[in-house]
Design an enzyme around this catalytic site. Structure first.
Site, short mmCIF file in Angstrom:
data_model
loop_
_atom_site.label_atom_id
_atom_site.label_comp_id
_atom_site.label_asym_id
_atom_site.label_seq_id
_atom_site.Cartn_x
_atom_site.Cartn_y
_atom_site.Cartn_z
N CYS A 173 29.33 18.70 -0.96
CA CYS A 173 30.62 18.45 -1.59
C CYS A 173 30.45 18.77 -3.07
O CYS A 173 29.59 18.19 -3.74
CB CYS A 173 30.99 16.99 -1.40
SG CYS A 173 32.47 16.46 -2.27
N ASN A 174 31.25 19.69 -3.57
CA ASN A 174 31.12 20.08 -4.98
C ASN A 174 31.55 18.96 -5.91
O ASN A 174 30.97 18.75 -6.97
CB ASN A 174 31.98 21.31 -5.26
CG ASN A 174 31.42 22.54 -4.60
OD1 ASN A 174 30.71 23.32 -5.22
ND2 ASN A 174 31.69 22.72 -3.32
N THR A 175 32.60 18.25 -5.50
CA THR A 175 33.11 17.19 -6.36
C THR A 175 32.04 16.11 -6.55
O THR A 175 31.79 15.66 -7.66
CB THR A 175 34.39 16.59 -5.73
OG1 THR A 175 35.27 17.67 -5.38
CG2 THR A 175 35.10 15.67 -6.69
N ASP A 211 29.93 14.70 2.90
CA ASP A 211 31.12 15.24 2.23
C ASP A 211 32.21 14.18 2.24
O ASP A 211 32.16 13.24 3.03
CB ASP A 211 31.62 16.51 2.94
CG ASP A 211 32.84 17.11 2.24
OD1 ASP A 211 32.80 17.25 1.01
OD2 ASP A 211 33.84 17.42 2.92
N SER A 212 33.20 14.36 1.39
CA SER A 212 34.33 13.43 1.39
C SER A 212 35.08 13.49 2.72
O SER A 212 35.72 12.52 3.10
CB SER A 212 35.30 13.81 0.26
OG SER A 212 35.77 15.13 0.46
N TYR A 233 38.50 13.47 -2.56
CA TYR A 233 37.87 12.94 -3.77
C TYR A 233 38.32 13.72 -5.01
O TYR A 233 38.12 13.27 -6.13
CB TYR A 233 36.35 13.12 -3.69
CG TYR A 233 35.58 12.10 -2.87
CD1 TYR A 233 36.21 11.19 -2.03
CD2 TYR A 233 34.19 12.07 -2.95
CE1 TYR A 233 35.48 10.28 -1.29
CE2 TYR A 233 33.45 11.16 -2.21
CZ TYR A 233 34.09 10.26 -1.38
OH TYR A 233 33.35 9.37 -0.66
N GLY A 234 38.87 14.92 -4.76
CA GLY A 234 39.06 15.91 -5.83
C GLY A 234 39.83 15.46 -7.05
O GLY A 234 39.61 15.95 -8.14
N GLU A 265 42.51 18.99 5.34
CA GLU A 265 42.32 17.65 5.94
C GLU A 265 43.44 17.33 6.93
O GLU A 265 43.25 16.53 7.83
CB GLU A 265 42.28 16.58 4.84
CG GLU A 265 41.00 16.56 4.02
CD GLU A 265 39.79 15.97 4.77
OE1 GLU A 265 39.91 14.91 5.38
OE2 GLU A 265 38.70 16.60 4.72
N CYS A 282 34.46 24.67 -3.34
CA CYS A 282 34.78 23.44 -2.61
C CYS A 282 34.48 23.74 -1.16
O CYS A 282 34.90 24.78 -0.63
CB CYS A 282 36.25 23.07 -2.78
SG CYS A 282 36.76 21.72 -1.68
N THR A 283 33.76 22.84 -0.51
CA THR A 283 33.28 23.15 0.84
C THR A 283 34.39 23.16 1.89
O THR A 283 34.18 23.59 3.01
CB THR A 283 32.17 22.17 1.24
OG1 THR A 283 32.66 20.83 1.10
CG2 THR A 283 30.95 22.35 0.36
N HIS A 284 35.57 22.69 1.51
CA HIS A 284 36.71 22.79 2.43
C HIS A 284 37.29 24.22 2.48
O HIS A 284 37.94 24.59 3.45
CB HIS A 284 37.85 21.87 1.98
CG HIS A 284 37.67 20.42 2.30
ND1 HIS A 284 36.70 19.65 1.73
CD2 HIS A 284 38.37 19.60 3.13
CE1 HIS A 284 36.81 18.40 2.19
NE2 HIS A 284 37.81 18.35 3.04
N1 DGL Z 1 34.76 19.30 -0.06
C1 DGL Z 1 34.72 18.74 -1.34
C2 DGL Z 1 34.23 19.66 -2.40
O1 DGL Z 1 33.41 20.52 -2.10
C3 DGL Z 1 35.72 17.74 -1.80
C4 DGL Z 1 37.10 17.87 -1.53
C5 DGL Z 1 37.87 16.64 -1.89
O2 DGL Z 1 37.56 15.59 -1.33
O3 DGL Z 1 38.78 16.73 -2.72
O4 DGL Z 1 34.59 19.55 -3.54
#
Ligand code: DGL
Length: 276
Positions: free
Chosen positions: A76-78, A13-14, A45-46, A161, A195-197
């Site tokens: 990570c979805n992104t 993940d990011s 990364y978003g 974060e 988003c996994t966050h």
């Molecule tokens: N956790 C990530 C996701 O699922 C990325 C979040 C990010 O880095 O912006 O998209």
């Protein structure tokens, strides 16, 4: 030169978000070894461009391959939205056609059929994931005619974060994005945390969604899908070692990573710093 010897399952993940996926994988498939990589130094990364997310994700995949992983989950979805297809189609054949990289979007969309009655769903995700329209495209393939509304939530990852997920300040931005999407389509009965966050904001999200709305977090869905994948692919399963261990890599200071990751994993975490 990559080693043929079996190794851990790589989880990327990011930043910290992929830990919400890792935790569910470890609960469901505790026998395997896992190697987690968070690119915390370059998160989020978003809001980054397609090219940069692809470049960073490919570097991460290479790093996990070179440490023995034959299977890498982009938790990570992104990265799944912007890099998975290119890596699968263009890079894997060159890096090693026997290795696999999987994402989190498909297993999430698969679950929609059993959950949404109104066939109106909302996706809460980073600006990059929303812009890619990956959820719309996957949903159309599986459940043609289902109505998908996307909502970019650019402030949610920075809140997580920076360890602010439970602060009073987070309430404002949680309510803001939920109100925006529910106003746009009041028929939504299911919200995907794309988003996994975001599961780290779940207590606040639940507080502000309209009663009766389903909120889908991805961890359990991805873990179940991984179990199914390993059952159907014994040639990959046999390349995954089973020692029940988990190791953590981060591109930021290990001190910061360990402090926050220990809270998310509810167990002490000791990471190693690497550069990509
Ligand atoms: N956790 C990530 C996701 O699922 C990325 C979040 C990010 O880095 O912006 O998209």
């Amino acid at each position: 030169m990559l080693s043929f010897a079996p190794g851990p399952i790589g989880v990327f993940d990011s930043g910290y978000g992929g830990l919400t996926i890792l935790r569910e994988m470890m609960l469901r498939l505790p026998g395997y070894d896992y190697l987690y990589l968070g690119d915390n130094a370059r998160a989020p990364y978003g809001s980054r461009s397609f090219g940069i997310v692809y470049e960073f994700t490919l570097q991460a995949v290479r790093a996990l391959f070179s440490r023995g992983c034959h299977l890498v989950i982009l938790a990570c979805n992104t990265a799944s939205a912007k890099a998975l297809r290119s890596i699968q189609q263009h890079d894997l054949p060159e890096l090693d056609p026997q290795r696999r990289v999987l994402g989190v979007i498909r297993p999430t969309v698969e679950a929609l059929g059993d959950v949404s009655r109104s066939r109106h769903v909302g996706v809460l995700a980073t600006p990059g994931t929303i812009r890619s329209r990956s959820y719309e495209m996957e949903t159309e393939k599986l459940y043609s005619g289902m109505h998908v509304s996307g909502q970019a939530c650019p402030m949610w990852v920075p809140l997580v974060e920076n360890g602010e997920a439970h602060s009073d300040g987070a309430d404002y931005f949680v309510r803001k994005y939920l109100n925006e999407i529910m106003e746009r389509d009041p028929a939504i009965d299911t919200l995907i945390l794309g988003c996994t966050h975001y599961p780290l904001l779940l207590p606040k999200i639940r507080r502000y969604v309209p009663e009766g709305t389903n909120v889908l977090a991805q961890g359990e869905l991805v873990a179940a899908s991984l179990e199914d994948y390993l059952r159907r692919h014994p040639e990959i399963d046999s390349k995954c070692t089973r020692g029940g261990s988990v190791n953590y890599l981060t591109t930021e200071s290990t001190q910061n990573f360990d402090a926050l990751a220990s809270i998310f994993m509810q167990t002490p975490v000791r990471s190693t710093r690497i550069t990509l």
